[in-house]
Motif scaffolding. Structure first.
Motif, mmCIF file in Angstrom:
data_model
loop_
_atom_site.group_PDB
_atom_site.id
_atom_site.type_symbol
_atom_site.label_atom_id
_atom_site.label_comp_id
_atom_site.label_asym_id
_atom_site.label_seq_id
_atom_site.Cartn_x
_atom_site.Cartn_y
_atom_site.Cartn_z
ATOM 1 N N GLU A 58 -15.048 -36.054 13.602
ATOM 2 C CA GLU A 58 -16.093 -35.029 13.667
ATOM 3 C C GLU A 58 -16.042 -34.290 15.000
ATOM 4 O O GLU A 58 -16.143 -33.049 15.035
ATOM 5 C CB GLU A 58 -17.454 -35.695 13.472
ATOM 6 C CG GLU A 58 -17.648 -36.300 12.080
ATOM 7 C CD GLU A 58 -18.925 -37.093 11.960
ATOM 8 O OE1 GLU A 58 -19.316 -37.400 10.827
ATOM 9 O OE2 GLU A 58 -19.524 -37.412 13.007
ATOM 10 N N LEU A 59 -15.892 -35.026 16.118
ATOM 11 C CA LEU A 59 -15.855 -34.365 17.416
ATOM 12 C C LEU A 59 -14.591 -33.519 17.561
ATOM 13 O O LEU A 59 -14.623 -32.424 18.147
ATOM 14 C CB LEU A 59 -15.945 -35.418 18.536
ATOM 15 C CG LEU A 59 -16.011 -34.843 19.962
ATOM 16 C CD1 LEU A 59 -17.216 -33.936 20.103
ATOM 17 C CD2 LEU A 59 -16.076 -35.966 21.002
ATOM 18 N N LEU A 60 -13.459 -34.015 17.002
ATOM 19 C CA LEU A 60 -12.220 -33.236 17.074
ATOM 20 C C LEU A 60 -12.362 -31.919 16.303
ATOM 21 O O LEU A 60 -11.949 -30.852 16.783
ATOM 22 C CB LEU A 60 -11.061 -34.065 16.505
ATOM 23 C CG LEU A 60 -9.675 -33.375 16.503
ATOM 24 C CD1 LEU A 60 -9.266 -33.004 17.922
ATOM 25 C CD2 LEU A 60 -8.622 -34.280 15.868
ATOM 26 N N GLN A 61 -12.977 -31.973 15.109
ATOM 27 C CA GLN A 61 -13.218 -30.745 14.348
ATOM 28 C C GLN A 61 -14.133 -29.789 15.118
ATOM 29 O O GLN A 61 -13.929 -28.575 15.126
ATOM 30 C CB GLN A 61 -13.830 -31.092 12.990
ATOM 31 C CG GLN A 61 -12.870 -31.782 12.041
ATOM 32 C CD GLN A 61 -13.537 -32.162 10.721
ATOM 33 O OE1 GLN A 61 -14.717 -31.922 10.549
ATOM 34 N NE2 GLN A 61 -12.773 -32.768 9.839
ATOM 35 N N HIS A 62 -15.181 -30.356 15.765
ATOM 36 C CA HIS A 62 -16.090 -29.526 16.565
ATOM 37 C C HIS A 62 -15.335 -28.840 17.703
ATOM 38 O O HIS A 62 -15.490 -27.636 17.936
ATOM 39 C CB HIS A 62 -17.219 -30.416 17.092
ATOM 40 C CG HIS A 62 -18.033 -29.771 18.174
ATOM 41 N ND1 HIS A 62 -18.934 -28.753 17.923
ATOM 42 C CD2 HIS A 62 -18.076 -29.992 19.523
ATOM 43 C CE1 HIS A 62 -19.499 -28.370 19.069
ATOM 44 N NE2 HIS A 62 -18.990 -29.103 20.047
ATOM 45 N N ALA A 63 -14.509 -29.597 18.411
ATOM 46 C CA ALA A 63 -13.782 -29.034 19.558
ATOM 47 C C ALA A 63 -12.795 -27.958 19.111
ATOM 48 O O ALA A 63 -12.695 -26.888 19.730
ATOM 49 C CB ALA A 63 -13.055 -30.151 20.304
ATOM 50 N N LEU A 82 -11.174 -30.335 25.570
ATOM 51 C CA LEU A 82 -11.690 -31.526 24.907
ATOM 52 C C LEU A 82 -10.807 -31.905 23.717
ATOM 53 O O LEU A 82 -10.506 -33.087 23.511
ATOM 54 C CB LEU A 82 -13.127 -31.282 24.433
ATOM 55 C CG LEU A 82 -13.784 -32.415 23.628
ATOM 56 C CD1 LEU A 82 -13.846 -33.691 24.460
ATOM 57 C CD2 LEU A 82 -15.183 -32.001 23.175
ATOM 58 N N ALA A 83 -10.341 -30.908 22.942
ATOM 59 C CA ALA A 83 -9.471 -31.199 21.804
ATOM 60 C C ALA A 83 -8.163 -31.826 22.273
ATOM 61 O O ALA A 83 -7.661 -32.797 21.680
ATOM 62 C CB ALA A 83 -9.210 -29.910 21.014
ATOM 63 N N LYS A 87 -6.780 -35.660 21.325
ATOM 64 C CA LYS A 87 -5.495 -35.879 20.677
ATOM 65 C C LYS A 87 -4.565 -36.737 21.540
ATOM 66 O O LYS A 87 -3.822 -37.586 21.034
ATOM 67 C CB LYS A 87 -4.815 -34.538 20.395
ATOM 68 C CG LYS A 87 -5.513 -33.711 19.323
ATOM 69 C CD LYS A 87 -4.796 -32.372 19.141
ATOM 70 C CE LYS A 87 -5.487 -31.503 18.115
ATOM 71 N NZ LYS A 87 -4.821 -30.188 17.965
ATOM 72 N N THR A 88 -4.613 -36.517 22.862
ATOM 73 C CA THR A 88 -3.640 -37.172 23.748
ATOM 74 C C THR A 88 -4.108 -38.566 24.182
ATOM 75 O O THR A 88 -3.346 -39.533 24.125
ATOM 76 C CB THR A 88 -3.403 -36.290 24.992
ATOM 77 O OG1 THR A 88 -2.998 -34.992 24.570
ATOM 78 C CG2 THR A 88 -2.331 -36.906 25.883
ATOM 79 N N ALA A 93 -8.296 -43.738 18.092
ATOM 80 C CA ALA A 93 -9.571 -43.782 17.356
ATOM 81 C C ALA A 93 -9.543 -42.938 16.090
ATOM 82 O O ALA A 93 -10.581 -42.786 15.437
ATOM 83 C CB ALA A 93 -10.711 -43.303 18.255
ATOM 84 N N ALA A 94 -8.404 -42.375 15.752
ATOM 85 C CA ALA A 94 -8.323 -41.530 14.540
ATOM 86 C C ALA A 94 -8.696 -42.356 13.310
ATOM 87 O O ALA A 94 -8.123 -43.398 13.066
ATOM 88 C CB ALA A 94 -6.918 -40.954 14.394
#
Length: 625
Positions: A58-63, A82-83, A87-88, A93-94
C-alpha cells in the motif's frame, strides 16, 4: 489533510532529482523513518493524513502514485525517494506475491539455448503409457507426476481412434510452470528415460518422458498433430518480452489509476479541511451568539424587575379607581341582568337553530355520499344490462338461423321421402330400385339425424335464451330499483308505474263538488278504482278483428266505466282507462302495478339504449362538478 509548507516551496523540474537524492539519503540514514515493524509502514512526508499505517504494497503504491502525479515538485521528489527506498532497502517486506512466484517472475528459468523453441503452453510427452493408466483422465499418471504440478492429461490417438501409447501432460503457462516442466524433463533424462534414450532403445518396458520442443511439434505423427493443434512454438526470450510488455502495460495502467485516485484523495482531504474550518467558524459564531443571548437575558430580567415595580405602583392606584367604580358597576349590573335574561333566550334560540342547521347539513352530506354510491352502482348495473342484452340478441339471431336450418332439413326430408316413393314405383323400368332405395334411405337417415341434432341444440339454446331473458329481466328490475332515487319527474328518462291510476284528474274533478274535502275524497275515489283494477273478475275489454289481426280494446259500454264518466267526468275516465290498458299490457295475469322505464319527453316506453345514454350523461356531468 492540511496543505503543508512543503508544497508551498516549489522546485524547478531540473532540481527534482537532486532533491530526491537528498531525501533518499535522509531515509537511508534513519533521519526519516518509514518502517515501524515487520509489516507496518508510514509515509514520513504526509504526517497529517488520517490513515497513518500502511502495508508495504500500500505504501509503495502511494509513493509511486504521488511521485507520478502533478503535485508540487518537492512533494513528487520526496515520494520518488520513498519509492526507491522501499524497493531497495525494504524489498524483504513485499507481500503482494508469494515468494516462489515473485522469484519466478523476476528470474525466469533459462534454457540451454535462448533461441531454442518450445511448445507453449508447456507440454510434456510420455511414451509407453499403459492403456489402463489413461483411464479417468490419467489419474494414476497425474498422481505419479504430482511433484511437477501438471494440470491436465491427454492420451494421444491415431486418426482411426486407436490408442498410440503416447500421452501429453500440460503445465501452467507461467515461468513456474516452465520450471516444473524443465524439472520433469531433467528427472526423466537423468534416469536415462528421456527422448534420446527412447529413440535409441525403442523399448516398451519403461515409460519415457521429455519436454515438447520444435522437432516434436513438427513431427508428422499423431503426437505432432496434437501439439500443433493445442500449442505454439515460442522461445523463452519471446515469452519474456511478451510478459514484460503485459507487465509494463499493467504497471502503466495502475500508475495512472493511482495518480488519479491520489489526486481525488487530495481533493477530498482539502474539502475535509475546508469543512473542518467552516465547522470551527460555526462553533465560534455559536459561542458568540450564546454570549450575546446571555447578555440580552440579563438586560431583559433587569428591565422586567423595574417594570414589575412600576406595575405594583400603578396597581395600587388602579385599585382605588376600581373601588370607586365598583358601586357604579353594581348599579349597572342590575340593569344588565334584565338585558342578559333576554340575551340568553335569544342565544339559546340561535344555538337551537345552529344545531338544526348542522343536522340538516350532515343529512345533506350523507345523502350526497349515498347518491354518489348509487350513481356508481347504477352505472355498473347499466353496463351489465347492456352486455346481457347484446348477448340475448345474439342468441335470438342464432336461434332464428337454426330455425331456418331446421325448416330446410324438414323440407329436404320430405323431398327425399317423395323420391323414395317414386323409386319404389319404378321397379321394372330398368332402374336398380334396391340400390337407389338404399342410397335414398341412407341420405334420409343422415338428414333425420342432422335434424335431431339441430333440434337438441335448438332446445338447449331455447333454454339458455329463457335463462338469459330471466337474467335480463332481473337486471332490468335491479336497474329500475337503483334508478328510483336518481331519476326525477323533470328528467327526459323516468320510471312510470304502469297500471297505477293518476291522482291529479280526481283532485281536479272533486274540487268543484267537495270544496275543502276535495283532496280526501279524491284519494278515496283513486284508491277505490285502483282496487277495481286489481279485481281479476272485472275485465272491461272486448276483442275486435281488423283485417287478419285481432286486438283487445276498452269496452266503452261497461257499466262501471259509464258510471265513472257520468260522475267524475272525461279526464277521470281517461286516467282509469289508461291505467287499465297499461295493466292489461304489462301484467294482465297478476293485476298489480309494474314499474317501467319511460321516455317522459315523448310519452313512450324508453329503450335500454336511451336509458344507458341518459345515465352516462348524468354521471359524467356530476363527475365534472
Amino acid at each position: 489533510m492540511e496543505c503543508s509548507s512543503d508544497e508551498s516551496s516549489e522546485l524547478s523540474d531540473t532540481d527534482i532529482d537532486d532533491y530526491a537524492e537528498k531525501a533518499y539519503t535522509d531515509l537511508k540514514s534513519g533521519k526519516l523513518v518509514a518502517r515501524f515493524g515487520a509489516d507496518r509502514f508510514r509515509c514520513p512526508f504526509c504526517p497529517g493524513k488520517k490513515k497513518q499505517d500502511y502495508r508495504y504494497n500500500e505504501l509503495l503504491q502511494h509513493a509511486i502514485g504521488v511521485g507520478a502525479s502533478n503535485r508540487a515538485a518537492k512533494v513528487k521528489a520526496n515520494h520518488q525517494a520513498l519509492a526507491s527506498h522501499l524497493k531497495t532497502d525494504h524489498a524483504d517486506a513485499a507481500g503482494s506475491l508469494p515468494p516462489r512466484q515473485a522469484v519466478a517472475l523476476i528470474n525466469p528459468p533459462k534454457p540451454v539455448q535462448d533461441q531454442e523453441l518450445f511448445v507453449w503452453p508447456w507440454m510434456g510427452i510420455l511414451a509407453n503409457v499403459p492403456v489402463e493408466q489413461t483411464q479417468r483422465g490419467g489419474a494414476i499418471v497425474m498422481q505419479q507426476l504430482a511433484g511437477y504440478k501438471p494440470i491436465r492429461f491427454n492420451a494421444v490417438h491415431s486418426p482411426d481412434g486407436e490408442y498410440t501409447g503416447f500421452a501429453i501432460v500440460r503445465f501452467n503457462k507461467d515461468w513456474i510452470g516452465f520450471k516444473d516442466a524443465l524439472g520433469f524433463h531433467n528427472t526423466y533424462k537423468s534416469h536415462h528415460l528421456g527422448k534420446t534414450d527412447w529413440e535409441a532403445s525403442k523399448s516398451d518396458k519403461y515409460m519415457f518422458a521429455w519436454l515438447a520442443k520444435e522437432e516434436d511439434y513438427k513431427a508428422d505423427d499423431p503426437v505432432g498433430k496434437f501439439l500443433s493443434e493445442n500449442g505454439d512454438l515460442k522461445t523463452v526470450a519471446e515469452l519474456q518480452q511478451e510478459m514484460s510488455r503485459k507487465t509494463d502495460t499493467l504497471i502503466t495502467s495502475l500508475t495512472s489509476q493511482i495518480s488519479a485516485k491520489s489526486k481525488y484523495l487530495m481533493e477530498l482531504e482539502c474539502k475535509c479541511n475546508q469543512m473542518d474550518l467552516a465547522l470551527q467558524r460555526a462553533m465560534e459564531d455559536n459561542d458568540s451568539l450564546d454570549q450575546r443571548y446571555n447578555e440580552e437575558m440579563r438586560k431583559m430580567q433587569s428591565t422586567a424587575r423595574e417594570h414589575s415595580l412600576k406595575i405594583f405602583h400603578e396597581t395600587d392606584q388602579l385599585r382605588k379607581q376600581l373601588d370607586e367604580k365598583e358601586n357604579d358597576i353594581k348599579r349597572r349590573s342590575k340593569q344588565l341582568s334584565e338585558i342578559v335574561a333576554q340575551t340568553d333566550m335569544e342565544r339559546r334560540k340561535l344555538e337551537n337553530e345552529r344545531k338544526k342547521n348542522d343536522g340538516q347539513n350532515d343529512s345533506l352530506n350523507m345523502a350526497r355520499i349515498e347518491q354518489e354510491k348509487a350513481n356508481e352502482g347504477v352505472r355498473s348495473l347499466v353496463e351489465k344490462h347492456k352486455k346481457e342484452k347484446e348477448a340475448a340478441l345474439n342468441k335470438i339471431l342464432l336461434l332464428e338461423k337454426q330455425l331456418d336450418e331446421k325448416h330446410q332439413l324438414e323440407l329436404d326430408i320430405q323431398q327425399l321421402r317423395g323420391k323414395l316413393e317414386v323409386v319404389k314405383h319404378m321397379e321394372g323400368e330398368g332402374v336398380d330400385v334396391k340400390k337407389r332405395t338404399e342410397e335414398l334411405n341412407k341420405d334420409l337417415q343422415d338428414r333425420i339425424d342432422a335434424m335431431e341434432d339441430l333440434e337438441e341444440l335448438n332446445q338447449a339454446l331455447i333454454i339458455k335464451e329463457r335463462m338469459t331473458n330471466d337474467e335480463l329481466q332481473d337486471a332490468k328490475k335491479e336497474l329500475i330499483s337503483g334508478l328510483v332515487d336518481l331519476l326525477g319527474p323533470r328528467s327526459n328518462i323516468g320510471i312510470r308505474r304502469m297500471g297505477q291510476v293518476d291522482e291529479k284528474p280526481f283532485i281536479e274533478a272533486c274540487k268543484p263538488k267537495y270544496g275543502a274535502e276535495a283532496d280526501t275524497k279524491a284519494l278515496e275515489f283513486c284508491s277505490m278504482w285502483q282496487d277495481n283494477l286489481r279485481d281479476a273478475n272485472w275485465h272491461p275489454f272486448k276483442i275486435v278483428t281488423r283485417g287478419e289481426k285481432s286486438e283487445q280494446i276498452i269496452d266503452k259500454g261497461d257499466e262501471k266505466l259509464v258510471g265513472l264518466k257520468e260522475e267524475l267526468g272525461e279526464e277521470v275516465y281517461k286516467a282509469v282507462t289508461t291505467a287499465l290498458v297499461e295493466m292489461n299490457e304489462y301484467n294482465a295475469s297478476g293485476s298489480y302495478v309494474v314499474s317501467e322505464l319511460w321516455n317522459n319527453k315523448e310519452s313512450r316506453k324508453a329503450s335500454m339504449g336511451e336509458v344507458v345514454e341518459h345515465i352516462l350523461k348524468q354521471w359524467k356531468a356530476k363527475r365534472k362538478r
